[in-house]
Design a protein around this motif. Structure first.
Motif, PDB file in Angstrom:
ATOM      1  N   LEU A 240       3.151  27.691  11.681  1.00 42.52           N
ATOM      2  CA  LEU A 240       4.331  27.467  12.514  1.00 42.52           C
ATOM      3  C   LEU A 240       5.225  28.703  12.511  1.00 42.52           C
ATOM      4  CD1 LEU A 240       5.628  23.844  11.736  1.00 42.52           C
ATOM      5  CD2 LEU A 240       4.482  24.648  13.790  1.00 42.52           C
ATOM      6  N   PRO A 241       5.860  29.017  13.650  1.00 38.14           N
ATOM      7  CA  PRO A 241       6.833  30.117  13.666  1.00 38.14           C
ATOM      8  C   PRO A 241       7.957  29.831  12.670  1.00 38.14           C
ATOM      9  CG  PRO A 241       6.323  29.369  15.886  1.00 38.14           C
ATOM     10  CD  PRO A 241       5.702  28.380  14.957  1.00 38.14           C
ATOM     11  N   GLU A 242       8.516  30.876  12.126  1.00 38.85           N
ATOM     12  CA  GLU A 242       9.527  30.715  11.078  1.00 38.85           C
ATOM     13  C   GLU A 242      10.731  29.922  11.562  1.00 38.85           C
ATOM     14  OE1 GLU A 242      11.891  33.510   7.825  1.00 38.85           O
ATOM     15  OE2 GLU A 242      10.271  34.342   9.050  1.00 38.85           O
ATOM     16  N   ASN A 243      11.133  30.125  12.808  1.00 39.19           N
ATOM     17  CA  ASN A 243      12.323  29.427  13.306  1.00 39.19           C
ATOM     18  C   ASN A 243      12.085  27.929  13.531  1.00 39.19           C
ATOM     19  OD1 ASN A 243      10.620  29.791  15.500  1.00 39.19           O
ATOM     20  ND2 ASN A 243      12.323  29.910  16.967  1.00 39.19           N
ATOM     21  N   TYR A 274       4.008  16.193  17.420  1.00 38.35           N
ATOM     22  CA  TYR A 274       2.986  15.386  18.090  1.00 38.35           C
ATOM     23  C   TYR A 274       1.591  15.964  17.824  1.00 38.35           C
ATOM     24  CZ  TYR A 274       0.818  12.684  21.914  1.00 38.35           C
ATOM     25  OH  TYR A 274       0.033  11.837  22.653  1.00 38.35           O
ATOM     26  N   LYS A 275       1.437  17.251  18.012  1.00 44.79           N
ATOM     27  CA  LYS A 275       0.117  17.873  17.889  1.00 44.79           C
ATOM     28  C   LYS A 275      -0.359  17.962  16.439  1.00 44.79           C
ATOM     29  CE  LYS A 275       0.323  20.527  22.182  1.00 44.79           C
ATOM     30  NZ  LYS A 275       0.381  21.874  22.813  1.00 44.79           N
ATOM     31  N   ILE A 276       0.582  18.094  15.521  1.00 42.54           N
ATOM     32  CA  ILE A 276       0.197  18.165  14.107  1.00 42.54           C
ATOM     33  C   ILE A 276      -0.088  16.775  13.553  1.00 42.54           C
ATOM     34  CG2 ILE A 276       1.008  18.754  11.786  1.00 42.54           C
ATOM     35  CD1 ILE A 276       2.702  20.979  13.123  1.00 42.54           C
ATOM     36  N   PHE A 277       0.832  15.848  13.768  1.00 39.27           N
ATOM     37  CA  PHE A 277       0.692  14.511  13.183  1.00 39.27           C
ATOM     38  C   PHE A 277      -0.516  13.767  13.748  1.00 39.27           C
ATOM     39  CE2 PHE A 277       2.120  10.031  12.498  1.00 39.27           C
ATOM     40  CZ  PHE A 277       2.254  10.092  11.117  1.00 39.27           C
ATOM     41  N   LEU A 278      -0.826  13.999  15.035  1.00 40.28           N
ATOM     42  CA  LEU A 278      -1.925  13.282  15.682  1.00 40.28           C
ATOM     43  C   LEU A 278      -3.212  14.100  15.759  1.00 40.28           C
ATOM     44  CD1 LEU A 278      -0.026  11.520  18.626  1.00 40.28           C
ATOM     45  CD2 LEU A 278      -0.481  10.673  16.321  1.00 40.28           C
ATOM     46  N   TYR A 279      -3.288  15.192  15.016  1.00 39.57           N
ATOM     47  CA  TYR A 279      -4.513  15.997  15.015  1.00 39.57           C
ATOM     48  C   TYR A 279      -5.666  15.159  14.464  1.00 39.57           C
ATOM     49  CZ  TYR A 279      -7.470  20.142  14.652  1.00 39.57           C
ATOM     50  OH  TYR A 279      -8.481  21.060  14.821  1.00 39.57           O
ATOM     51  N   PRO A 280      -6.864  15.248  15.076  1.00 37.35           N
ATOM     52  CA  PRO A 280      -7.991  14.408  14.650  1.00 37.35           C
ATOM     53  C   PRO A 280      -8.308  14.544  13.160  1.00 37.35           C
ATOM     54  CG  PRO A 280      -8.500  15.488  16.720  1.00 37.35           C
ATOM     55  CD  PRO A 280      -7.214  16.088  16.241  1.00 37.35           C
ATOM     56  N   ASP A 281      -8.555  13.407  12.533  1.00 38.32           N
ATOM     57  CA  ASP A 281      -8.904  13.344  11.113  1.00 38.32           C
ATOM     58  C   ASP A 281     -10.309  12.753  11.008  1.00 38.32           C
ATOM     59  OD1 ASP A 281      -9.313  12.482   8.479  1.00 38.32           O
ATOM     60  OD2 ASP A 281      -7.184  12.112   8.134  1.00 38.32           O
ATOM     61  N   PRO A 282     -11.316  13.546  10.613  1.00 35.94           N
ATOM     62  CA  PRO A 282     -12.704  13.057  10.564  1.00 35.94           C
ATOM     63  C   PRO A 282     -12.880  11.822   9.681  1.00 35.94           C
ATOM     64  CG  PRO A 282     -12.643  15.444  10.341  1.00 35.94           C
ATOM     65  CD  PRO A 282     -11.231  14.988  10.255  1.00 35.94           C
ATOM     66  N   HIS A 283     -12.126  11.752   8.590  1.00 35.24           N
ATOM     67  CA  HIS A 283     -12.266  10.591   7.705  1.00 35.24           C
ATOM     68  C   HIS A 283     -11.745   9.324   8.375  1.00 35.24           C
ATOM     69  CE1 HIS A 283     -12.652   8.282   4.064  1.00 35.24           C
ATOM     70  NE2 HIS A 283     -11.342   8.024   4.032  1.00 35.24           N
ATOM     71  N   GLN A 284     -10.588   9.424   9.031  1.00 35.32           N
ATOM     72  CA  GLN A 284     -10.054   8.269   9.761  1.00 35.32           C
ATOM     73  C   GLN A 284     -10.990   7.855  10.896  1.00 35.32           C
ATOM     74  OE1 GLN A 284      -7.677   6.690   7.816  1.00 35.32           O
ATOM     75  NE2 GLN A 284      -6.399   6.433   9.635  1.00 35.32           N
ATOM     76  N   GLU A 285     -11.550   8.827  11.575  1.00 38.63           N
ATOM     77  CA  GLU A 285     -12.513   8.544  12.647  1.00 38.63           C
ATOM     78  C   GLU A 285     -13.712   7.775  12.105  1.00 38.63           C
ATOM     79  OE1 GLU A 285     -14.487   8.304  16.210  1.00 38.63           O
ATOM     80  OE2 GLU A 285     -12.479   9.175  15.994  1.00 38.63           O
ATOM     81  N   SER A 286     -14.201   8.184  10.951  1.00 38.87           N
ATOM     82  CA  SER A 286     -15.341   7.512  10.334  1.00 38.87           C
ATOM     83  C   SER A 286     -14.988   6.075   9.948  1.00 38.87           C
ATOM     84  CB  SER A 286     -15.797   8.293   9.093  1.00 38.87           C
ATOM     85  OG  SER A 286     -16.814   7.610   8.405  1.00 38.87           O
TER      86      SER A 286
END
Length: 722
Positions: A240-243, A274-286
């Motif tokens: 993430l950008p510092e700011n 949104y993009k970080i929290f909802l990034y695909p999680d292979p374990h959850q997908e499984s």
């Protein structure tokens, strides 16, 4: 089998038509007349009910044993935690006798009566213990209650595999009982049989063991998925950008994102979350994939085409075909309405940010709030003084008096009856029928209390052998702000709606007068159980109803009409896009659990993208997997549609019977007599269709929802012109 309707889900023989109570065109109970006689009435004119709820509870509570004390819920055995052991043992012994009676050739009463007696015996312990396990502040009580829950749960598992018991019930269902039976008897017998067969007892031993194994696996998978859906997401700070880092929690060299940050003012913050929290999680997908496959296999082993067919069986919708027809038509009708909502959000976004992209999924909650603020200029501090808890409870009691001839009365509790000193006990009384039941109001926030708003059945109502009625007992469990010594509990409009909603569940339990507890009140399918509670939300946001009780807790002055109109109008902002989102969720749920299976190379995210393109007005965001955070896929598997169907039916009932006069005694009694009184004792689709005078099909339900949306749109436009 026997507990599925009692512990997992949330009537009237009097036919007299009583005259409406009207006073100067106001619909108010007699005890409230003084409350509304002046715009400058003082605090001491509150009714006894309002005064009780507007006063900080001061009674002393002793959770220690006393010879003069009663037990929790006035159950003598529960003076001490060890009483749960006695309740459990008594239930086990009674169950043995009732199973013997079911399997006996010289049975002296209807099979369904014995089964309901058995169900009531188990539920009276399990339901009470489940609530105390969750709500009691003392560990010794919650642990004793948990032990009772485990013991009764184990007993139910044994009954679910009791072949002789199942075959005795099946024989009666197929060949008829040796005693005369009614349509209600047959319907309830069918429900018991379905509950039995969900465990695969009708299958050969190999398949039955597979079903049992799948059930255990599904439970474990669901728990792990739910836990994973709540976990925060950690990424290296360098991503993430510092700011931007300052907007999130920092743990060493990692950024911790705990949610969607939907209220963040900066667009880049909402987008990053949104993009970080909802990034695909292979374990959850499984976990989700295995859960869906396991439920599908279990359903097909038990003879259903899909898990959706199993879940929807016996519901208001009855079949997945009707659900899909409903959602497909709703998607079509919502598309142009939701498009206008998103266009308006775009204008708001471009006005706030000089250089901005079109509206995105992470923007919707933020600009919905902005629209409410810009159009209606509302704030909680302005509204809350008019919605003291006492005033709202007074309003509820007045509404119930006008509709059902029913009042709510504070009842003194006995020493040892409560689990917390700030709980109120309400007696629900009908003017001619007398006591209908009790509602324990556990309303206030406190340390350690579970953060959930819900209705618990402690004891279901049923007709007893001597002709009397086992009055129901329920708990309303909320998290309202506690009163202080200087002011009562002051509610937001959202809290008022929640209180009315949960009271709708309680009234379903109180006003039902069913022969069997297995189908009393909210012990019915999810899509039907939510109808009475959602209907109460229409009353909660109707200006005519609000005017009867919304008044300043200090001066007694009624809420200004202009403020009231702004409040009601604000609830209608972007209603179409919100409904479209719920439709998208529901359709995704049906696709996951439906008969149309997907290949091993298809992920749940691919299905999400496809459904979002078909059903939602905003595009899918690549490299996100919203469904892996959606815990309702476990608890509401194949039944997430229930909210929309319930809202459609509630809207339909409101428009046909109460929109013209929300205080109508004639319509209220008709609604109680033809709907509420039966609980789950009649097939819900046929019962609702008969009450409404039209078949419950997709077209009629969607029409009701569109009528409601268009009415809300008119409210917003009218206020805008002013």
């Amino acid at each position: 089998m026997l507990l599925s309707r009692g512990t997992n889900i949330f009537a009237n023989y009097t036919r007299k038509k009583l005259r409406k109570f009207v006073k100067a065109k106001r619909h108010i109970v007699p005890t409230q007349l003084d409350n509304f006689s002046s715009h400058t009435c003082s605090v001491n004119t509150w009714s006894p009910l309002a005064s009780a709820f507007n006063t900080k509870p001061s009674r002393m509570l002793s959770l220690q044993f006393s010879k003069d004390a009663t037990g929790l819920f006035d159950v003598p055995e529960l003076k001490e935690p060890e009483g749960f052991y006695l309740l459990k043992e008594n239930a086990i012994h009674a169950t043995q006798d009732l199973v013997t009676e079911c399997c006996s050739s010289d049975r002296s009463r209807k099979m369904v009566e014995v089964f309901d007696h058995l169900s009531d015996t188990l539920c009276c312990v399990a339901d009470l213990a489940e609530f105390i396990r969750m709500a009691h502040p003392q560990a010794k009580y919650s642990h004793a209650a948990e032990d009772a829950c485990i013991a009764i749960g184990g007993l139910v598992e044994q009954l679910n595999t009791h072949k002789e018991l199942y075959e005795a019930l099946l024989d009666v269902y197929k060949n008829g009982d040796k005693f005369p039976t009614t349509d209600v008897d047959k319907h309830v017998t069918k429900l018991f049989l379905f509950d039995f067969e969900q465990s695969g007892i009708h299958l050969d031993e190999i398949k039955r063991k597979r079903v049992v194994g799948l059930n255990e696996s599904i439970l474990t998978l669901g728990q792990h998925f739910m836990n994973g859906s709540l976990q925060p997401r950690a990424i290296p700070k360098t991503k993430l950008p510092e700011n931007l880092r300052q907007h999130f929690a920092i743990d060493g060299e990692k950024i911790i994102v705990t949610g969607l940050y939907a209220d963040a003012h900066m667009e880049i913050t909402r987008e990053a979350a949104y993009k970080i929290f909802l990034y695909p999680d292979p374990h959850q997908e499984s976990l989700l994939t295995e859960l869906l496959r396991g439920r599908h296999e279990m359903a097909t082993l038990c003879g259903f085409p899909s898990y959706a067919h199993r879940a929807i069986n016996g519901s208001l919708a009855e079949t997945p075909d009707l659900v899909l027809d409903f959602l497909t038509l709703l998607t079509k009708e919502l598309k142009p309405r939701a498009k206008k909502d998103f266009e308006e959000m775009n204008l708001l976004k471009k006005a706030q940010y000089q250089y901005s992209k079109d509206i995105s999924p992470w923007d919707v909650p933020y600009f919905t709030g902005q629209a409410r603020q810009n159009k209606f200029n509302l704030n909680t501090s302005e509204l809350a003084p008019y919605f003291s808890l006492g005033a709202v409870m007074d309003g509820l009691s007045g509404l119930l008096y006008n509709m059902y001839n029913v009042t709510l009365e504070i009842e003194e509790t006995k020493h040892g009856e409560l689990w917390s000193s700030d709980v109120y006990k309400l007696a629900v009384k009908h003017k001619t029928e007398g006591l209908l039941g009790y509602i324990y109001c556990d309303f206030y926030e406190r340390q350690g209390k579970a953060h959930q708003d819900c209705h618990f059945t402690i004891r279901g109502g049923k007709l007893l052998p001597d002709g009397s009625y086992q009055d129901p007992i329920v708990v309303l469990h909320l998290n309202l702000p506690a009163p202080s010594w200087s002011s009562p509990s002051l509610l937001t409009p959202g809290m008022v709606e929640i209180l009315f909603h949960e009271m709708g569940h309680a009234l379903h339990s109180m006003l039902a007068r069913t022969q069997y507890q297995h189908v009393t009140g909210t012990r019915c399918s999810t899509d039907f159980a939510e109808v009475p509670s959602i209907l109460m939300e229409f009353f909660a946001m109707d200006t005519r109803v609000l005017r009867t009780f919304a008044r300043h807790y200090k001066t007694g002055e009624p809420i200004p009409s202009e403020l009231l109109e702004r409040l009601v109008g604000s609830k209608s902002v972007f209603a179409a896009s919100e409904m479209q989102l719920q439709t998208f969720y529901s359709m995704l749920d049906q696709r996951y659990y439906g008969a149309e299976r997907w290949g091993s190379d298809t992920s749940t995210t691919h299905i999400l993208e496809k459904v979002q393109t078909e059903c939602y007005g905003l595009p899918y965001i690549q490299n996100t997997a919203w469904q892996l955070r959606f815990g309702h896929l476990v608890g509401y598997g194949a039944k997430y549609y229930s909210y929309l169907v319930s809202r459609a039916v509630a809207s339909w009932i409101w428009q046909k019977y109460f929109a013209a006069d929300p205080f109508s005694r004639e319509m209220g009694e008709k609604y109680r007599e033809e709907v509420l009184s039966h609980g789950g004792g009649k097939p819900p689709r046929a019962m609702v269709g008969e009450f409404l005078g039209r078949e419950v099909v997709a077209e009629n339900m969607v029409e009701a929802l569109m009528t409601d949306l268009d009415h809300k749109k008119m409210k917003v436009e009218a206020l805008r012109l002013h």
